[in-house]
Enzyme design. Sequence first.
Site, PDB file in Angstrom:
ATOM      1  CG  ASN A  48      46.138  37.738  39.357  1.00  0.00           C
ATOM      2  OD1 ASN A  48      46.988  37.217  38.688  1.00  0.00           O
ATOM      3  ND2 ASN A  48      45.936  38.903  39.664  1.00  0.00           N
ATOM      4  NE  ARG A  73      45.303  39.386  36.502  1.00  0.00           N
ATOM      5  CZ  ARG A  73      44.274  39.988  37.313  1.00  0.00           C
ATOM      6  NH1 ARG A  73      43.063  39.150  37.375  1.00  0.00           N
ATOM      7  NH2 ARG A  73      44.081  40.946  37.922  1.00  0.00           N
TER       8      ARG A  73
END
Length: 804
Positions: A53, A35
């Site tokens: 996520n 990320r």
Amino acid sequence: MTTGQAEGALVTAPPTAAARRRITVRGVVQGVGFRPFVHTLATELGLTGHVTNTGEGVVAEVEGAPAALARFGERISGEAPPLAVVETVDGQDIAVAGDAGFRILPSRAHGPSRTLVAPDAATCEACLAELTDPADRRHRHPFLSCTHCGPRFTIVTAVPYDRALTTMDRFPMCPHCAREYADPGDRRFHAQPIACHDCGPRLRLLTADPADRTRPPRPAPGTDPVADTRRLLADGAIVAVKGLGGYHLVCDASDDTAVALLRHRKARGDKPFALMARHAADVEHLVRVGAEERALLTGPVRPIVLLRRTPHPAPAPGAPTLSDAVAPGSPDLGVMLPYTPLHHLLLGLPGDPPGPRLLVMTSGNVAGEPIVTDDDEAVRRLAHLADAWLTHDRPIRIPCDDSVVRISDGEPLFVRRSRGYAPFPVPLPVPVRPALATGGDLKNVLCLAEGHRAWLSAHIGDMDDLATQLAFERAEAHLETVTGVRPQLFAADRHPGYRSGRWAQSHTDGRPLVRVQHHHAHIAAAMAEHGLRDGRAVIGVAFDGTGYGDDHTVWGGEILLADYDGYRRFGQLAYVPLPGGDTTVRRPYRMALAHLRAAGIDWAEDLPPVAACPPDERPLLARQLERHLNCVPTSSMGRLFDAVSSLAGVCHHAGYEAQAAIALEAAALEAGEDHGPGYAFALRAGPAGPGAADLVADPAPVLTAVVEDVRAGTAVPLIAARFHAAVADLVRRGCALARERAGLTTVALTGGVFANTLLAEATARLLREDGFTVLRHRRVPPNDGGLALGQIVVAARTAGAAVR
């Protein structure tokens, strides 16, 4: 990248107009800095949107110029973080939102889990530099990590991978760590195990009362647990050290007394200990380290690497010495380099006082039990083994032993697939519905599979012990949690007495259970890891110690013509009585005497196994063989190796699994290139009847030749080398006949005997010279640690469970 289109009509826009796409990235993309990487990439390209996520993986929505979106799609897999493994990238056009900036959103936990949890990774160079820098705030912090290294699988309690769903949830971040965690430009941006001296975890050293080891250990009075532990090790103590996946028992590998004491306390016999060195250079005078071995030693996994010992090593100036008691009689040393900050500290940083440079690092357990992970349990179960405990307050969610790997023919060959590799999945060539395979009872590893993925657990152990059976249950539940697989089908070995099979039988709850023949599973595992699809049959050579046969005997020297749907027993080693089961496995001289009797060779006093058999045992054994009392017929190649090892005078008593065979391989390695006259098995047609093979390999001529060489005073290494060559030639001849009769040209070499690289490499070379394609294990071990993978694909076919 695949593309899709949002519902509803899309208005054709000028090329410079903003567009928006939803990107789903699947694979090992959580806990590896993915990320933050997406955030940095999107910001660099001037894109807006967000990333999060989910149970599916990492999902990003990105908006901006079409050219920038195209570059984003190209770079997201090609420039992924070092620990990431991108399997698929799917994109879908969606409506423009007109948002500003790019954000990392909280994880979304709803829906099924389909992402992949990363294995634990060794300390990266950036963290190691901080560990050794006195000016850094994490100087000497035993738990420093970042998005590129540190614990993952062993601390995960659920997915998606966030700190709250790991065993780090009990450690609130200090203000400094919280700032780093929230800073997109920091290496620890969203690094879930982030830690420092202020926020923990923390070490603690406990010492046993030398006057009364039954009393609870006491906290050590010093303020530096690492320095105190190093002093204890230098003084010859045995310390239980808590690591990533469990406790190790640690001592100075240069100290003969300490190593012998650990061997005595653990009742380990002559089984080799693993070794940890600060640098590869510290063992290069003892072993041969090639480029491939060095890459394994220094890479992100850092398993135990089996390295061939240098014959008659000369002491190197300034190099550490090694106790002969570390690996007596073994042709290899199992070596690993430090893979946690604590390991680096124990071996000493620059400027530290002198201390041990080589450490024995063996699993912290009682023989036959799983590795200890719980702190209270470590104090209780290791009380008779350890003088002190270096522990800490970060819980270990799941046990994970060190992986054991060697290089063979330039490729990795697993002996144990565990830390650093579990739970990364093996791709399947045949898609399956959700299934669980329970493996075997030795070297147990279980497997969950769905679609084109199979997840193998970490090494669990031998199922004889209740503690191991409980560890099996915990491992199965944890693997279901992190994979999201809910089994609709069970697979287990056909052996009616296997505890792994009984567990499967008692947990089906009405779901189908498929029993898979042991050696068929071995062969199917080799086929699956090499990506063989439906309809591809192979000549499977499965050599091991034991496997339940279709005729209720003990198989183990098999040539099967096999695909995923079934097999035919084409060749087998001739049956010989196995007198007394496990007793004979521990006493190879008994197997030698059984083979001599089957070959019609007298038990003469000048033969080593006859001399090794106690006089009062010999008549009892003869009567047992004559009357077939407690004598199951076996075709095991592993037991033949035991027999020849004893017959050559190499090993009569085995203190650990395959000791006799390992010692025979070690002897063969000492032979020169010219082995002189060779040995040869006799091949004859097999008898008619259920379970019978077309071809039977009779070892009687080999045994006769060995006896002649023993009596002629032939050097033991030559006898050992000639036997290895005879087995390789047997495989060559058997496969040539199988090709002639069945038209198959691919051979799979599998089973624990092929962990013997001298045999495996010689056999593969002969087969390739004859034009065969040779499949050797590269993703899972050839031993029972890879069994569950084969069970999964066979069961899927047998039960009609393959996804069509």
